[in-house]
Structures are given as structure tokens and as C-alpha cells.
Design a protein around this motif. Structure first.
Motif, PDB file in Angstrom:
ATOM      1  N   UNK A  74     -30.137  21.927  15.624  1.00 26.24           N
ATOM      2  CA  UNK A  74     -31.082  23.137  15.190  1.00 26.24           C
ATOM      3  C   UNK A  74     -30.269  24.194  14.429  1.00 26.24           C
ATOM      4  N   UNK A  75     -30.832  24.645  13.463  1.00 24.93           N
ATOM      5  CA  UNK A  75     -30.018  25.500  12.644  1.00 24.93           C
ATOM      6  C   UNK A  75     -30.665  27.019  12.457  1.00 24.93           C
ATOM      7  N   UNK A  76     -29.859  28.126  12.605  1.00 24.85           N
ATOM      8  CA  UNK A  76     -30.548  29.428  12.283  1.00 24.85           C
ATOM      9  C   UNK A  76     -29.631  30.064  11.518  1.00 24.85           C
ATOM     10  N   UNK A  77     -30.300  30.804  10.409  1.00 29.26           N
ATOM     11  CA  UNK A  77     -29.627  31.800   9.448  1.00 29.26           C
ATOM     12  C   UNK A  77     -29.686  33.293  10.034  1.00 29.26           C
ATOM     13  N   UNK A  78     -29.523  34.044   9.022  1.00 25.83           N
ATOM     14  CA  UNK A  78     -29.687  35.654   9.108  1.00 25.83           C
ATOM     15  C   UNK A  78     -30.072  35.873   7.536  1.00 25.83           C
ATOM     16  N   UNK A 113     -20.988  32.037   0.960  1.00 25.65           N
ATOM     17  CA  UNK A 113     -21.770  31.397  -0.067  1.00 25.65           C
ATOM     18  C   UNK A 113     -22.320  30.035   0.252  1.00 25.65           C
ATOM     19  N   UNK A 114     -23.098  29.474  -0.364  1.00 21.86           N
ATOM     20  CA  UNK A 114     -23.428  28.208   0.122  1.00 21.86           C
ATOM     21  C   UNK A 114     -22.409  27.181   0.229  1.00 21.86           C
ATOM     22  N   UNK A 115     -21.345  27.137  -0.950  1.00 22.31           N
ATOM     23  CA  UNK A 115     -20.375  26.204  -0.851  1.00 22.31           C
ATOM     24  C   UNK A 115     -19.250  26.518   0.341  1.00 22.31           C
ATOM     25  N   UNK A 116     -19.274  27.629   0.986  1.00 22.73           N
ATOM     26  CA  UNK A 116     -18.510  28.083   2.117  1.00 22.73           C
ATOM     27  C   UNK A 116     -19.007  27.364   3.508  1.00 22.73           C
ATOM     28  N   UNK A 117     -20.547  27.258   3.194  1.00 22.16           N
ATOM     29  CA  UNK A 117     -21.111  26.887   4.310  1.00 22.16           C
ATOM     30  C   UNK A 117     -21.129  25.206   4.481  1.00 22.16           C
ATOM     31  N   UNK A 118     -21.122  24.787   3.386  1.00 19.94           N
ATOM     32  CA  UNK A 118     -20.992  23.075   3.221  1.00 19.94           C
ATOM     33  C   UNK A 118     -19.355  22.887   3.666  1.00 19.94           C
ATOM     34  N   UNK A 169     -25.686  30.104  11.495  1.00 16.69           N
ATOM     35  CA  UNK A 169     -24.896  30.492  10.252  1.00 16.69           C
ATOM     36  C   UNK A 169     -25.202  32.096  10.231  1.00 16.69           C
ATOM     37  N   UNK A 170     -23.961  32.712   9.819  1.00 10.89           N
ATOM     38  CA  UNK A 170     -24.093  34.060   9.848  1.00 10.89           C
ATOM     39  C   UNK A 170     -24.762  34.978   8.559  1.00 10.89           C
ATOM     40  N   UNK A 171     -25.334  33.796   7.680  1.00  8.06           N
ATOM     41  CA  UNK A 171     -26.266  34.327   6.772  1.00  8.06           C
ATOM     42  C   UNK A 171     -26.911  33.208   6.323  1.00  8.06           C
ATOM     43  N   UNK A 172     -28.135  33.387   5.407  1.00 10.26           N
ATOM     44  CA  UNK A 172     -28.830  32.274   4.939  1.00 10.26           C
ATOM     45  C   UNK A 172     -28.115  31.171   4.028  1.00 10.26           C
ATOM     46  N   UNK A 173     -27.248  32.076   3.304  1.00 10.52           N
ATOM     47  CA  UNK A 173     -26.456  30.976   2.130  1.00 10.52           C
ATOM     48  C   UNK A 173     -25.621  30.027   3.025  1.00 10.52           C
TER      49      UNK A 173
END
Length: 358
Positions: free
Chosen positions: A295-299, A247-252, A270-274
Motif C-alpha cells: 500500500x502507498x500513501x503520500x502527503x 522530487x519524482x526521480x528521488x522517489x524512484x 512517501x513524505x510528499x506526493x511527488x
């Protein structure tokens, strides 16, 4: 229009339009009219066109229920997903429904409690063929599943990153290739110390080398392999673990933890966009510039990715391929045209936006 140029108004009789009346107006046999409806038979293009225009004029509706009854089918497909909360799974469900509709099928969507005793195995075992003609199963990473679970006597197609041991059709983007592409782009565009968030467990390169399934594991494997190709080492201190929580909060949280270690990094996958959205938030609140410093990349390329303050570079989800392919496979199986299980894989492409350097 009729052949003498006058316009017939059939609208009042819509309810009573039969295939026989279509055939009469078009001046063809019932068999030919039926062939046009089913896209079969041999005839001139002009004839096919004429019958189609009469069908449209008269408002004839194919009675799919009746047609399926003749074949002993329900006209329904079941789609089983772990949850509809993640944007990716919600979009998968929408795309499968749209694709099935094109083939005259309706879809039952059901969710299962992932990783529990009542998970995917329960869904596989409790399938009811009187309600639905086959199942598309989106397999969660957390399912405890064995090859025998796929030995079912109904049409089954599995989507996602879990193996089916070639016992059922398996439709999936190539997660390893996608992660390799993301990593290569980052390393080729000036990052040398890459961090990752979303891993299921602490980095174990030897274990990853043998990983054969699971989004997180396969993506991690691709990142590690590509780093090695570029003679870079992925630092275990720069792997943010979020067990099962993308989730987004996990990413934060994961990104703040990485920053707090004080170990420098200049690229973050990041292993997904959120998770990536969370990372961008954490980097911004810590005064770290993207893409200047990191630099940042999602999925998955979920819709919001393109509309962030700094639009996110991400790997395409391949849903435009996955959904139609899964639906075509299940329909092919329902009609007995496809019998042997296949692994169908597609390469994912990088969608470059503003969180990476051009």
C-alpha cells in the motif's frame, strides 16, 4: 432601475462616478454610502441593499489606492517562498493571491535561496515597508534561523513546519497528526512492515522524539509514534533517505534502493506526493502490485494525485485553510486588530484512493 421604474444608463459616465453621486441617486447621505462600501455603520438591510444596487448600476469602483493612502498603506502584501517549483508552493502562492484579492490586496511574490546565506533571514531583514504592508513567509526546512530574526517591526505571518518561538504568527497543518493518521490507516488495513521514503537522515528514534519542526522530521516523528502505538517497530533499513530532494526521480531512486535491500515491506509512506509518484513507478517496474502487495500513501494531495493510473491515497495539504488563515492574520495585523503572536494549527484528513485497501 431607478425608483420610478425607468432604467438609467450610467455606462457612459463610469469614469466619473463618485461616491457623492451614488449617495444622491440612492437618496442617502455621503456617510451612509461610505459605510455601505466599508461594511460598517448601522442602517436597515433595505437601505444597505438599495445602496449596493445603485453602486452596481452605476459601476462605482472603490478606489482602493486612495483609501489606502488615507491610512498610510500600500495595499500590497509580500509572500516569500523558497521556490515556486514544488507544486505545493506554487499552489500556496496562487491561493494567497486569490485570498488577498478578496480583501482588496495585491501580492508581491518573491523567492529566496533556501539554506544559503541569502535565505529567509535576508528576506526578513530587507523587507521594505514603503512597498508592502506586511509579509507572509513560507519557511523552508533548511533555513538557519534564530528567535531574534522574528523580532521585526512590520506585520509578519509565518506558514509551514518551522517554529517561530511564538515571536510571530505561525499558521501550519499538524504534520505529526497527519503522519500518525496515514500510518494508522495503513496498519489498520493490513500492512505490518512499513517503509518510508523522503527522510532527511538515517532513522534516529531518540532524536525524532524531540523534533519540534521541519516537515520531514515531524512526519517521521508521527510515523514512529504511531508504529509504537501499534506495537510495531520501524526498521531503519526501510527508511529511504533523500536529503532535501522530494522530487519524482528521488522517489524512484529511494524505492529501488529499498527493494534492492531485500528487506520485505508491505506498506510505503512517501513524505510528499511527488516522492509517492516515483515510488509507484519503481514498484510497477519491479512487478510489485499496488495495493495488493504494497500500500502507498503520500502527503499534500497535489492535483495530479487523483489522476494517476492508480489514483494516490494522500494526506490533504490543508491549503484551503492555510492560505485564507494566513491572509486574514496578516490583514488583521496590518490594521492593528491582531497584536499578539499565535500558533494556529489544523488537523489534516486522509484522502483515500486506490493505492491503499478500502
Amino acid at each position: 432601475m431607478s425608483h420610478n421604474g425607468t432604467h438609467h444608463d450610467f455606462s457612459a459616465h463610469h469614469k466619473h462616478v463618485t461616491l457623492r453621486s451614488v449617495a444622491e441617486v440612492a437618496g442617502v447621505s455621503l456617510k451612509t454610502a461610505s459605510n455601505v462600501i466599508n461594511g460598517t455603520g448601522r442602517m436597515t438591510d433595505a437601505t444597505r441593499k438599495r445602496v449596493k444596487s445603485v453602486i452596481e448600476d452605476m459601476g462605482y469602483r472603490v478606489n482602493i489606492a486612495a483609501r489606502n493612502l488615507n491610512r498610510g498603506l500600500t495595499g500590497f502584501i509580500t509572500l516569500a517562498v523558497p521556490s515556486l517549483t514544488p507544486p505545493y508552493l506554487a499552489r500556496l502562492a496562487n491561493r494567497v493571491i486569490d485570498e488577498a484579492r478578496k480583501h482588496g490586496y495585491s501580492v508581491y511574490v518573491t523567492t529566496y535561496a533556501e539554506g544559503s546565506a541569502k535565505g529567509a533571514r535576508d528576506v526578513l531583514h530587507s523587507f521594505n515597508p514603503t512597498v508592502s504592508d506586511g509579509m507572509i513567509l513560507s519557511m523552508s526546512e533548511f533555513e538557519d534561523i534564530s528567535p531574534e530574526d522574528f523580532d521585526v517591526d512590520y506585520p509578519l505571518v509565518v506558514v509551514g513546519s518551522r517554529t517561530t518561538w511564538r515571536r510571530a504568527d505561525h499558521v501550519t497543518p499538524d504534520d505529526i497528526q497527519a503522519a500518525e493518521s496515514a500510518t494508522a490507516y495503513m496498519l489498520d488495513h493490513g500492512s505490518s512492515r512499513i517503509a518510508v521514503i523522503g527522510a532527511r537522515e538515517a532513522l534516529d528514534a531518540k532524536k525524532l522524539r524531540n523534533a519540534a519542526e521541519g516537515n520531514a522530521q515531524l512526519r517521521m516523528k508521527g510515523i514512529v509514534e504511531e508504529c509504537r502505538r501499534h506495537r510495531r517497530q520501524l526498521d531503519p533499513a526501510l527508511v529511504g533517505v533523500t536529503p532535501g530532494d522530494w522530487t519524482i526521480s528521488a522517489g524512484v531512486r529511494a524505492t529501488h534502493q529499498l527493494i534492492d535491500t531485500g528487506v520485505p515491506f508491505d506498506g510505503l509512506i512517501a513524505l510528499n506526493d511527488q516522492l509517492a509518484f516515483g515510488a509507484l513507478f519503481a514498484l510497477a517496474t519491479s512487478g510489485i502490485r499496488v495495493p495488493g502487495q504494497v500500500q502507498v500513501i503520500g502527503f499534500d494531495n497535489i492535483e495530479e494525485s487523483a489522476y494517476l493510473q492508480t489514483p494516490l491515497t494522500t494526506m490533504d495539504s490543508c491549503l484551503d485553510w492555510t492560505a485564507p488563515t494566513a491572509v486574514e492574520r496578516i490583514i488583521g495585523r496590518i490594521h492593528g486588530e491582531i497584536t499578539s503572536p499565535e500558533l494556529l494549527k489544523v488537523k489534516s484528513k486522509l484522502i483515500v484512493r486506490q493505492t491503499t485497501r478500502p
